[in-house]
Design an enzyme around this catalytic site. Sequence first.
Site, short mmCIF file in Angstrom:
data_model
loop_
_atom_site.label_atom_id
_atom_site.label_comp_id
_atom_site.label_asym_id
_atom_site.label_seq_id
_atom_site.Cartn_x
_atom_site.Cartn_y
_atom_site.Cartn_z
N TYR A 70 -22.03 8.03 6.19
CA TYR A 70 -20.89 8.63 5.49
C TYR A 70 -21.36 9.60 4.42
O TYR A 70 -20.76 10.68 4.22
CB TYR A 70 -20.00 7.55 4.87
CG TYR A 70 -19.14 6.86 5.90
CD1 TYR A 70 -18.08 7.54 6.50
CD2 TYR A 70 -19.39 5.56 6.30
CE1 TYR A 70 -17.31 6.94 7.47
CE2 TYR A 70 -18.62 4.94 7.26
CZ TYR A 70 -17.57 5.63 7.85
OH TYR A 70 -16.80 5.05 8.80
N ARG A 99 0.80 -1.22 0.00
CA ARG A 99 0.00 0.00 0.00
C ARG A 99 0.85 1.29 0.00
O ARG A 99 0.31 2.37 -0.23
CB ARG A 99 -0.93 0.00 1.21
CG ARG A 99 -2.19 -0.89 1.08
CD ARG A 99 -3.19 -0.31 0.07
NE ARG A 99 -3.19 1.13 0.11
CZ ARG A 99 -3.70 1.87 1.10
NH1 ARG A 99 -4.30 1.29 2.09
NH2 ARG A 99 -3.63 3.17 1.07
O1 CP3 Z 1 -11.84 -6.82 7.06
C1 CP3 Z 1 -10.98 -6.85 6.15
O2 CP3 Z 1 -9.82 -7.21 6.37
C2 CP3 Z 1 -11.41 -6.51 4.73
C3 CP3 Z 1 -11.23 -5.16 4.34
C4 CP3 Z 1 -12.13 -4.05 4.84
C5 CP3 Z 1 -11.71 -2.69 4.76
N1 CP3 Z 1 -12.76 -1.89 5.12
C6 CP3 Z 1 -10.38 -2.26 4.30
C7 CP3 Z 1 -9.90 -0.95 4.76
C8 CP3 Z 1 -13.43 -4.05 5.34
C9 CP3 Z 1 -14.33 -5.23 5.66
C10 CP3 Z 1 -13.82 -2.69 5.49
C11 CP3 Z 1 -15.17 -2.27 5.93
C12 CP3 Z 1 -15.38 -0.90 6.39
N2 CP3 Z 1 -14.89 0.27 5.87
C13 CP3 Z 1 -16.25 -0.56 7.44
C14 CP3 Z 1 -17.05 -1.55 8.23
C15 CP3 Z 1 -16.19 -2.24 9.23
C16 CP3 Z 1 -15.81 -1.41 10.40
O3 CP3 Z 1 -14.61 -1.22 10.62
O4 CP3 Z 1 -16.72 -0.96 11.13
C17 CP3 Z 1 -16.24 0.84 7.57
C18 CP3 Z 1 -17.00 1.64 8.60
C19 CP3 Z 1 -15.38 1.36 6.56
C20 CP3 Z 1 -15.06 2.78 6.29
C21 CP3 Z 1 -13.60 2.99 6.48
N3 CP3 Z 1 -12.64 2.70 5.51
C22 CP3 Z 1 -12.90 3.43 7.64
C23 CP3 Z 1 -13.57 3.87 8.93
C24 CP3 Z 1 -11.53 3.37 7.35
C25 CP3 Z 1 -10.37 3.61 8.30
C26 CP3 Z 1 -9.81 4.97 8.21
C27 CP3 Z 1 -8.40 4.97 8.81
O5 CP3 Z 1 -7.45 5.05 8.02
O6 CP3 Z 1 -8.30 4.85 10.03
C28 CP3 Z 1 -11.40 2.93 6.03
C29 CP3 Z 1 -10.13 2.68 5.32
C30 CP3 Z 1 -9.75 1.25 5.19
N4 CP3 Z 1 -10.58 0.25 4.77
C31 CP3 Z 1 -8.47 0.70 5.46
C32 CP3 Z 1 -8.55 -0.68 5.17
C33 CP3 Z 1 -7.46 -1.69 5.23
C34 CP3 Z 1 -7.27 1.49 5.90
C35 CP3 Z 1 -6.62 2.04 4.68
C36 CP3 Z 1 -5.17 2.28 4.92
O7 CP3 Z 1 -4.42 1.28 4.97
O8 CP3 Z 1 -4.80 3.45 5.01
#
Ligand code: CP3
Length: 365
Positions: free
Chosen positions: A167, A56
């Site tokens: 969102y 990433r």
């Molecule tokens: O579970 C897994 O391993 C599969 C991948 C997955 C991601 N997002 C990858 C991700 C899943 C299942 C999600 C779902 C998701 N995304 C939810 C529901 C699950 C939960 O945590 O409640 C929600 C609310 C989101 C929205 C979202 N996307 C958030 C709140 C964030 C985090 C922001 C941060 O950087 O703290 C993301 C980004 C995200 N989605 C990352 C990943 C691996 C981080 C991206 C990075 O590496 O910078």
Amino acid sequence: MTTDTTGTVARDGDSRPGGPADSPFIRACRRRPVPHTPVWFMRQAGRSLPEYREIRASVPMLESCRRPDLVTEITLQPVRRHGVDAAILFSDIVVPVAAAGIDLDIVPGTGPVVAEPIRTAADVERIRLITRDDVSYVDEAVRQLVVELGDTPLIGFAGAPFTLASYLVEGGPSRTHAKTKALMYGDPELWHALCARLAEVTSAFLRVQIEAGVSAVQLFDSWAGALSEADYRRFVLPHSTTVLSGLVDAGVPRIHFGVGTAELLGAMGEAGADVVGVDWRTPLDVATGRIGADKAVQGNLDPCVLLAPWPVVEAEVRRILEQGRAAPGHVFNLGHGVLPETDPEVLTRVVALVHELSSRRADQG
Ligand code: CP3
């Protein structure tokens, strides 16, 4: 085709011995006997892994979700490393919304940020319905993964209407969901139109994943716990029911998950789930009392416990396995996603411990 007692229709040929449909994970979802309690972790494919961070470092989040080669590699990483009982597709809940035409980005350290938030009926019309062609990269990645994973089941997922709406209405993450609730209470008609549209997008997104071969699906309603049960039933349950009950013919177990949902567990089960996800606030035996004995449970280790010394982790895993015995099926998981600062070695040890403790129990009858 066979129909089990949950009303789930099993796909023909799916339950060949040793195949994904006969895996401990799918068997636990269907409340069938298991050789050991299956375990996977929400957000297992993510930032706690150095091999993930390496990939990433040069690719933005949304782009990585749209490249089948990267999706496949990132999804497989935790399976290789931890020996978890299921893989979860690497994607994000906002991927189908972006495919539906909404301009948004996932900002590191913040989460999804929407360029023009959805606040009017005309805004709702901007959310197009999606077809497989809009998310062909997901279709391709799932097909590739199913081959690579062999007998390990792949979980597909989507965001539930309430969490997606939050969102879209807020324009980004929110602690209070104030703008979302203001719209919900202030203009119920517009609220229901928005959620109905999101339910269509989510259903289409899950169908693409199921047709490409995922073995189960999870609907993430992460922020539903912000609502009272009465408001959940009035404003959210009908739309989550459209999604989950609409998939009853699809032949794969459906998991329904939220955080802070102690008061909502019964209603969330009613939406048409085979498995209800439970966070750490509600012990699994208490949760089973609220959900009913006709559904399995998933959970519920506090992700913060993984940051404590090993004896603390071990005691909590034992307690959760014990309390999970009250349910007719238990999938071990965290109560919410893996925190980025988690030592991956601890996750590997938890998988081994869950397997060891739960198999020993089976030996003892
Ligand atoms: O579970 C897994 O391993 C599969 C991948 C997955 C991601 N997002 C990858 C991700 C899943 C299942 C999600 C779902 C998701 N995304 C939810 C529901 C699950 C939960 O945590 O409640 C929600 C609310 C989101 C929205 C979202 N996307 C958030 C709140 C964030 C985090 C922001 C941060 O950087 O703290 C993301 C980004 C995200 N989605 C990352 C990943 C691996 C981080 C991206 C990075 O590496 O910078």
